[in-house]
Design a protein around this motif. Sequence first.
Motif, mmCIF file in Angstrom:
data_model
loop_
_atom_site.group_PDB
_atom_site.id
_atom_site.type_symbol
_atom_site.label_atom_id
_atom_site.label_comp_id
_atom_site.label_asym_id
_atom_site.label_seq_id
_atom_site.Cartn_x
_atom_site.Cartn_y
_atom_site.Cartn_z
ATOM 1 N N LYS A 1 -6.932 7.123 -3.757
ATOM 2 C CA LYS A 1 -6.341 6.892 -2.498
ATOM 3 C C LYS A 1 -7.561 6.469 -1.443
ATOM 4 C CE LYS A 1 -2.327 9.909 -2.881
ATOM 5 N NZ LYS A 1 -1.806 9.141 -3.652
ATOM 6 N N THR B 1 -7.768 3.133 -1.508
ATOM 7 C CA THR B 1 -6.589 2.376 -0.667
ATOM 8 C C THR B 1 -6.812 2.433 0.689
ATOM 9 O OG1 THR B 1 -5.248 3.040 -2.446
ATOM 10 C CG2 THR B 1 -4.184 2.395 -0.536
ATOM 11 N N LEU C 1 1.199 4.195 -2.903
ATOM 12 C CA LEU C 1 0.911 5.544 -2.346
ATOM 13 C C LEU C 1 2.136 6.291 -3.088
ATOM 14 C CD1 LEU C 1 -0.594 5.607 0.886
ATOM 15 C CD2 LEU C 1 -1.668 5.937 -1.066
ATOM 16 N N THR D 1 0.862 -1.319 0.044
ATOM 17 C CA THR D 1 0.206 -0.037 -0.089
ATOM 18 C C THR D 1 0.821 1.412 0.015
ATOM 19 O OG1 THR D 1 -1.774 -1.161 1.111
ATOM 20 C CG2 THR D 1 -1.734 1.307 1.251
#
Length: 332
Positions: free
Chosen positions: A51, A54, A25, A21
């Motif tokens: 985002k 996520t 990012l 993750t």
Amino acid sequence: METHLRWTRRPNRLARLLVATLGGLSLALGVTGLAHADPTPGEIEKQIDAKWNTIEPVIEQHNQLKLELAANKTKQKQLEDQIAPLKAQVDAAFDKVSAFAVMQYKNGRVSKLDAMLTTGSPDTFIDQMTMLNMVAKDEQDRIKDVLVAKQQYDAQKGPLDELIAKQAEQEAALNQQETQINADIKNLQDMRLQAYGSGNGTGSLKPVACPQQYDGSPGSRAAQFGCQQIGKKYVWATEGPNTFDCSGLTMWSWKQVGVTYLRHYTMWQYQDTKRVSRADLKAGDLVFFYPDKHHVGLYVGNGWMVHAPNPSQPVQMKKIDSEPISGYGRVA
């Protein structure tokens, strides 16, 4: 025990999730976040949506972990409360035997011959030994029962202590990840408002960017749908898509992101939502007005809302302080 086994297998998977993750990012920020010299608000909103997709699983996993950790800590406290008196009983029983032995033998553990020599009479010694053995046997039985119970509780508490320690580490990792992603979203939101510029409105109906807050969450997306209705006519008892009344607008906006339980009446919507404070307001929250709560608006951030005011005015933005507020509601 099944919970323990399930969670003990998670750390490696969690670590892989965190690495993947955070790596994603960084890539997203490096490639799509700052690569464009002048990204449009729409482009930035797509990045925010990505985002949010996520962080949402992380938030849900964090929520689950917090509940499980709290439940396990409650079990731990219950076991500690059960173990404490058992330990006290064991200590008291040993103290009782020790005190009696000291009284009989002066120093507690001298030989029987020495004890007999100090009594002055073999008959007295026999009586003393018989009494001591009876008391000791009685206390030994009590100690044995208590020790068995304590060992059973200790056997349950040991794995639970280990599980709580691991879950606490996982919670700290998830909290750190959540904090980082939220910081990334905030940076993108600042870019988004900057991209709109100072002259981004459409006159008095939309004087500033709408929504003012956008993080890709269901609330901010509901607010975005509400903002897209600016300029449409107010018609009593309608709920879109071409005309709205106040509760019809909030109901319709949330329905676009999958929420169907809001009812078409301001007081019902007040009952359908969770109470929050003004300090905790987020985009998508509902703001209710007047003592009888006969009006409602959809909060869009920074003190602004979008609402359907009345038949003489279309859907528009307005500062929430322009009317007497009577409460706030969060769509769960």
